[in-house]
Design a protein around this motif. Structure first.
Motif, PDB file in Angstrom:
ATOM      1  N   ASN A 152       1.325  48.712 -51.048  1.00 35.73           N
ATOM      2  CA  ASN A 152       0.553  48.809 -49.807  1.00 35.73           C
ATOM      3  C   ASN A 152       1.301  49.445 -48.647  1.00 35.73           C
ATOM      4  OD1 ASN A 152      -1.611  47.496 -50.865  1.00 35.73           O
ATOM      5  ND2 ASN A 152      -1.846  46.162 -49.098  1.00 35.73           N
ATOM      6  N   HIS A 208      14.077  37.208 -43.131  1.00 31.89           N
ATOM      7  CA  HIS A 208      14.817  38.347 -42.581  1.00 31.89           C
ATOM      8  C   HIS A 208      13.829  39.493 -42.398  1.00 31.89           C
ATOM      9  CE1 HIS A 208      18.421  36.170 -43.538  1.00 31.89           C
ATOM     10  NE2 HIS A 208      19.189  37.151 -43.073  1.00 31.89           N
ATOM     11  N   SER A 213      10.510  38.956 -44.804  1.00 33.84           N
ATOM     12  CA  SER A 213      10.370  38.374 -43.461  1.00 33.84           C
ATOM     13  C   SER A 213       9.906  36.922 -43.477  1.00 33.84           C
ATOM     14  CB  SER A 213       9.400  39.206 -42.614  1.00 33.84           C
ATOM     15  OG  SER A 213       8.130  39.214 -43.205  1.00 33.84           O
ATOM     16  N   GLN A 214       9.189  36.511 -44.537  1.00 34.04           N
ATOM     17  CA  GLN A 214       8.649  35.152 -44.537  1.00 34.04           C
ATOM     18  C   GLN A 214       9.441  34.232 -45.474  1.00 34.04           C
ATOM     19  OE1 GLN A 214       4.388  34.697 -44.346  1.00 34.04           O
ATOM     20  NE2 GLN A 214       4.132  36.902 -44.551  1.00 34.04           N
ATOM     21  N   VAL A 237       6.473  48.853 -42.832  1.00 37.21           N
ATOM     22  CA  VAL A 237       7.651  48.962 -41.973  1.00 37.21           C
ATOM     23  C   VAL A 237       8.091  50.415 -41.762  1.00 37.21           C
ATOM     24  CG1 VAL A 237      10.090  48.342 -41.793  1.00 37.21           C
ATOM     25  CG2 VAL A 237       8.424  46.628 -42.515  1.00 37.21           C
ATOM     26  N   ALA A 296       5.275  44.432 -55.542  1.00 36.80           N
ATOM     27  CA  ALA A 296       5.953  45.733 -55.667  1.00 36.80           C
ATOM     28  C   ALA A 296       7.461  45.562 -55.513  1.00 36.80           C
ATOM     29  CB  ALA A 296       5.413  46.707 -54.608  1.00 36.80           C
ATOM     30  N   GLY A 297       7.883  44.796 -54.510  1.00 35.31           N
ATOM     31  CA  GLY A 297       9.316  44.627 -54.243  1.00 35.31           C
ATOM     32  C   GLY A 297      10.025  43.901 -55.368  1.00 35.31           C
ATOM     33  N   LEU A 322       6.495  51.837 -51.554  1.00 37.43           N
ATOM     34  CA  LEU A 322       5.829  51.248 -52.714  1.00 37.43           C
ATOM     35  C   LEU A 322       4.554  50.521 -52.273  1.00 37.43           C
ATOM     36  CD1 LEU A 322       8.822  49.521 -54.589  1.00 37.43           C
ATOM     37  CD2 LEU A 322       8.110  51.900 -54.683  1.00 37.43           C
ATOM     38  N   TRP A 374     -16.618  38.428 -53.185  1.00 38.45           N
ATOM     39  CA  TRP A 374     -15.891  38.117 -54.417  1.00 38.45           C
ATOM     40  C   TRP A 374     -15.835  36.606 -54.605  1.00 38.45           C
ATOM     41  CZ3 TRP A 374     -12.564  39.778 -50.262  1.00 38.45           C
ATOM     42  CH2 TRP A 374     -11.630  38.833 -49.820  1.00 38.45           C
ATOM     43  N   GLY A 392      -5.333  38.986 -52.419  1.00 36.96           N
ATOM     44  CA  GLY A 392      -5.105  39.902 -53.552  1.00 36.96           C
ATOM     45  C   GLY A 392      -4.884  39.122 -54.830  1.00 36.96           C
ATOM     46  N   GLU A 393      -5.879  38.308 -55.220  1.00 36.75           N
ATOM     47  CA  GLU A 393      -5.637  37.270 -56.227  1.00 36.75           C
ATOM     48  C   GLU A 393      -6.137  37.608 -57.621  1.00 36.75           C
ATOM     49  OE1 GLU A 393      -7.828  35.269 -53.441  1.00 36.75           O
ATOM     50  OE2 GLU A 393      -6.240  33.940 -52.735  1.00 36.75           O
ATOM     51  N   ARG A 453      -1.760  33.764 -54.845  1.00 29.69           N
ATOM     52  CA  ARG A 453      -0.626  34.681 -54.665  1.00 29.69           C
ATOM     53  C   ARG A 453       0.638  33.986 -54.149  1.00 29.69           C
ATOM     54  NH1 ARG A 453      -1.468  40.057 -53.862  1.00 29.69           N
ATOM     55  NH2 ARG A 453       0.706  40.043 -53.176  1.00 29.69           N
ATOM     56  N   PHE A 466       9.033  31.902 -48.719  1.00 31.48           N
ATOM     57  CA  PHE A 466       8.084  31.702 -49.824  1.00 31.48           C
ATOM     58  C   PHE A 466       8.038  30.233 -50.180  1.00 31.48           C
ATOM     59  CE2 PHE A 466       7.645  36.062 -52.129  1.00 31.48           C
ATOM     60  CZ  PHE A 466       7.299  36.648 -50.937  1.00 31.48           C
ATOM     61  N   GLY A 504       2.742  45.087 -43.740  1.00 31.54           N
ATOM     62  CA  GLY A 504       3.776  45.233 -42.694  1.00 31.54           C
ATOM     63  C   GLY A 504       4.075  46.703 -42.407  1.00 31.54           C
ATOM     64  N   ILE A 528      12.805  43.188 -41.159  1.00 31.25           N
ATOM     65  CA  ILE A 528      13.380  44.506 -40.842  1.00 31.25           C
ATOM     66  C   ILE A 528      12.721  45.036 -39.568  1.00 31.25           C
ATOM     67  CG2 ILE A 528      13.598  46.909 -41.612  1.00 31.25           C
ATOM     68  CD1 ILE A 528      15.393  44.979 -43.125  1.00 31.25           C
TER      69      ILE A 528
HETATM   70  P1  FAD Z   1       2.558  42.527 -50.289  1.00 31.68           P
HETATM   71  O1  FAD Z   1       2.069  41.697 -51.394  1.00 31.68           O
HETATM   72  O2  FAD Z   1       1.767  42.544 -49.033  1.00 31.68           O
HETATM   73  O3  FAD Z   1       4.044  42.085 -49.959  1.00 31.68           O
HETATM   74  C1  FAD Z   1       4.741  42.605 -48.856  1.00 31.68           C
HETATM   75  C2  FAD Z   1       5.822  41.640 -48.409  1.00 31.68           C
HETATM   76  O4  FAD Z   1       6.589  42.288 -47.394  1.00 31.68           O
HETATM   77  C3  FAD Z   1       5.255  40.379 -47.799  1.00 31.68           C
HETATM   78  O5  FAD Z   1       5.792  39.232 -48.449  1.00 31.68           O
HETATM   79  C4  FAD Z   1       5.671  40.468 -46.333  1.00 31.68           C
HETATM   80  O6  FAD Z   1       5.984  39.191 -45.779  1.00 31.68           O
HETATM   81  C5  FAD Z   1       6.916  41.346 -46.405  1.00 31.68           C
HETATM   82  N1  FAD Z   1       7.178  42.054 -45.126  1.00 31.68           N
HETATM   83  C6  FAD Z   1       6.276  42.607 -44.281  1.00 31.68           C
HETATM   84  N2  FAD Z   1       6.889  43.126 -43.203  1.00 31.68           N
HETATM   85  C7  FAD Z   1       8.216  42.906 -43.384  1.00 31.68           C
HETATM   86  C8  FAD Z   1       9.376  43.208 -42.602  1.00 31.68           C
HETATM   87  N3  FAD Z   1       9.290  43.811 -41.395  1.00 31.68           N
HETATM   88  N4  FAD Z   1      10.599  42.851 -43.086  1.00 31.68           N
HETATM   89  C9  FAD Z   1      10.699  42.214 -44.288  1.00 31.68           C
HETATM   90  N5  FAD Z   1       9.629  41.885 -45.049  1.00 31.68           N
HETATM   91  C10 FAD Z   1       8.410  42.240 -44.618  1.00 31.68           C
HETATM   92  N6  FAD Z   1      -5.405  43.359 -54.762  1.00 31.68           N
HETATM   93  C11 FAD Z   1      -5.610  42.981 -56.036  1.00 31.68           C
HETATM   94  O7  FAD Z   1      -4.880  43.452 -56.923  1.00 31.68           O
HETATM   95  N7  FAD Z   1      -6.602  42.110 -56.377  1.00 31.68           N
HETATM   96  C12 FAD Z   1      -7.458  41.597 -55.445  1.00 31.68           C
HETATM   97  O8  FAD Z   1      -8.330  40.793 -55.793  1.00 31.68           O
HETATM   98  C13 FAD Z   1      -7.291  42.014 -54.085  1.00 31.68           C
HETATM   99  N8  FAD Z   1      -8.084  41.538 -53.095  1.00 31.68           N
HETATM  100  C14 FAD Z   1      -7.889  41.957 -51.795  1.00 31.68           C
HETATM  101  C15 FAD Z   1      -8.754  41.512 -50.794  1.00 31.68           C
HETATM  102  C16 FAD Z   1      -8.597  41.981 -49.479  1.00 31.68           C
HETATM  103  C17 FAD Z   1      -9.560  41.539 -48.410  1.00 31.68           C
HETATM  104  C18 FAD Z   1      -7.531  42.870 -49.169  1.00 31.68           C
HETATM  105  C19 FAD Z   1      -7.342  43.361 -47.778  1.00 31.68           C
HETATM  106  C20 FAD Z   1      -6.658  43.267 -50.159  1.00 31.68           C
HETATM  107  C21 FAD Z   1      -6.823  42.836 -51.472  1.00 31.68           C
HETATM  108  N9  FAD Z   1      -5.965  43.257 -52.482  1.00 31.68           N
HETATM  109  C22 FAD Z   1      -6.208  42.899 -53.783  1.00 31.68           C
HETATM  110  C23 FAD Z   1      -4.806  44.112 -52.196  1.00 31.68           C
HETATM  111  C24 FAD Z   1      -3.499  43.301 -52.257  1.00 31.68           C
HETATM  112  O9  FAD Z   1      -3.529  42.318 -51.246  1.00 31.68           O
HETATM  113  C25 FAD Z   1      -2.320  44.235 -52.010  1.00 31.68           C
HETATM  114  O10 FAD Z   1      -2.573  45.502 -52.545  1.00 31.68           O
HETATM  115  C26 FAD Z   1      -1.018  43.729 -52.649  1.00 31.68           C
HETATM  116  O11 FAD Z   1      -0.681  42.459 -52.159  1.00 31.68           O
HETATM  117  C27 FAD Z   1       0.110  44.731 -52.362  1.00 31.68           C
HETATM  118  O12 FAD Z   1       1.326  44.256 -52.849  1.00 31.68           O
HETATM  119  P2  FAD Z   1       2.686  44.745 -52.177  1.00 31.68           P
HETATM  120  O13 FAD Z   1       3.771  44.215 -53.037  1.00 31.68           O
HETATM  121  O14 FAD Z   1       2.622  46.190 -51.899  1.00 31.68           O
HETATM  122  O15 FAD Z   1       2.702  44.052 -50.727  1.00 31.68           O
END
Ligand code: FAD
Length: 408
Positions: free
Chosen positions: A293, A124, A33-34, A165, A13-14, A291, A216, A42-43, A102, A36, A163, A126
């Motif tokens: 999750n 970094h 925060s991490q 936040v 999303a970001g 955005l 899965w 979420g694969e 991922r 890469f 996270g 937040i």
């Molecule tokens: P993320 O991919 O989680 O990215 C968030 C980023 O924010 C991370 O890199 C994290 O390090 C960073 N962050 C967190 N806190 C902070 C902070 N305080 N400061 C700075 N950075 C921070 N989805 C699918 O589409 N297909 C699948 O097969 C699937 N399988 C799944 C299985 C399980 C068991 C679960 C629980 C979820 C699954 N999902 C799947 C869902 C998927 O994991 C998420 O929906 C997806 O990764 C969301 O993307 P995002 O960009 O919102 O967040």
């Protein structure tokens, strides 16, 4: 101001939102925060994702990787197998996609955004947010050396995933409508040689006795696979052994997986995650939007997470652009309502999965013929296609169809 838009998190999303806004001429900083590459669950992507990657001009970078091609989903239960080929869906558009480790996928997206001019600061985190001053958001980060820094931006997008936040800092968290569940998962060297196995499809297998326990199997392009099981909260309390032993034991309780994984090498410790379904009271406020999750997360069963994350980025980017150009934006209608429309469709299907109605429908081929392409669209991620009758009043429609299908 340090930047026009500050984005929390470099997940899908970001990075996609950053790339889209950068291309619209705005200065973007991502704080992640991490370091890469990092592991993320979420694969399995859905074809609908491809349209958003294409719109962000990131498809070539993703296509250049050796990711596993994906064209559908297979479901197995008690010796029955049913398959959906996404290319036979009702909705026009992409019918294929990829299954991706991922760590690599997210890095490709973040690197592509960085190459286009987005600034990405890894390690970094937040830890604070202040939206008191109109037009100027202030965020606080702590880096890996423990150094605290203040950031100012005209707008903040929270893409921090699990996270969450801003939901935590601004007290926006609300309970999910879905009960808490847990998942155990790992990567294996699969060594699958079974002839009638299609690596181009995710396999969702249902436990022979407990229909709310499902697995899965997501093959990658390198002979490895992601294997996971989703269980009711507390189910594991009665099981002995390490998480990997429990996962392996559960997988071998399902006949199709037992056959496929007979020669697999379980070489990686299993991870465990629970209570991941989450919601928020609102998806946008003065100076910020949530955005992916960081907003609502439903359930993994239909692999909808990354699709919703990318849809949120694609909806938010033009609205942020409009706002930064001084125009009025109706975040409630054009973002929250627009995004939640598709989330509600996925929710209806997730609920129908766990109460068994959806499982009855997909394992009854003769009843499904007239609606298969429409259901296939949902499984391919096209939950926002209002021309598909199966996205309209879907709870009632699923119930009506399930009623004429025999029990599992
Ligand atoms: P993320 O991919 O989680 O990215 C968030 C980023 O924010 C991370 O890199 C994290 O390090 C960073 N962050 C967190 N806190 C902070 C902070 N305080 N400061 C700075 N950075 C921070 N989805 C699918 O589409 N297909 C699948 O097969 C699937 N399988 C799944 C299985 C399980 C068991 C679960 C629980 C979820 C699954 N999902 C799947 C869902 C998927 O994991 C998420 O929906 C997806 O990764 C969301 O993307 P995002 O960009 O919102 O967040």
């Amino acid at each position: 101001m340090d930047t026009d838009v500050l984005i929390i998190g470099a997940g899908p999303a970001g990075s996609v939102a950053a790339q889209m806004l950068n291309r619209l001429g705005h200065k973007i900083v991502i704080l992640e925060s991490q370091q890469f590459p990092r592991f993320s669950i979420g694969e399995s992507l859905l074809p609908q994702c491809m349209a958003f990657l294409e719109a962000a001009d990131m498809l070539d970078a993703v296509g250049a990787e050796n990711f596993q091609f994906k064209n559908g989903a297979a479901f197995s239960h008690a010796g029955k197998l049913t398959e959906f080929d996404f290319r036979q869906k009702f909705t026009p558009g992409w019918g294929t996609t990829f299954q991706v480790p991922r760590g690599r996928f997210d890095q490709v997206l973040a690197d592509t955004a960085e190459r286009s001019g987005v600034t990405v600061h890894y390690r970094h985190k937040i830890v604070g947010a202040d939206f008191q001053m109109p037009g100027q958001a202030r965020l606080t980060s702590v880096d890996a050396d423990g150094i605290t820094r203040e950031w100012t931006a005209r707008m903040v997008l929270d893409a921090s995933g699990f996270g969450r936040v801003l939901p935590r800092l601004l007290d926006l968290e609300t309970p999910s409508s879905l009960p808490a569940r847990q998942a155990l998962f790992t990567h294996i060297e699969d060594r699958i040689t079974t002839e009638n196995y299609d690596r181009d499809k995710i396999l969702i297998a249902i436990h022979p006795e407990h229909h709310h326990i499902w697995y899965w199997l997501i093959p990658f392009g390198n002979g490895r696979s992601s294997l996971g099981v989703v269980l009711p909260q507390g189910f594991l309390d009665a099981r002995q052994g390490s998480p990997l032993e429990i996962l392996r034991g559960l997988a071998f309780e399902e006949p199709r997986l037992a056959e496929l994984l007979a020669n697999s090498c379980f070489d990686t410790p299993a991870n465990q995650i629970g209570g991941y379904s989450a919601n928020v009271s609102r998806l946008a406020g003065d100076g910020f939007a949530l955005l992916g999750n960081a907003g609502e997360f439903l359930d993994p069963v239909f692999s909808s997470g990354v699709t919703i994350a990318l849809k949120s980025a694609a909806l938010a980017a033009p609205l942020v652009d409009k706002q930064l150009r001084g125009q009025t934006v109706d975040w409630q209608t054009d973002y929250e309502h627009a995004l939640r429309k598709g989330i509600e469709v996925f929710r209806a299907y997730v609920e129908a999965w766990y109460d068994g109605r959806f499982q009855r429908i997909i394992f009854e081929p003769s009843q499904l013929v007239s609606v298969k392409a429409m259901v296939c669209s949902i499984l391919a991620g096209y939950a926002w296609d209002e021309t598909n009758p199966m996205t309209q009043r879907c709870g009632k429609r699923i119930a009506a169809i399930a009623d004429i299908c025999p029990p599992l």
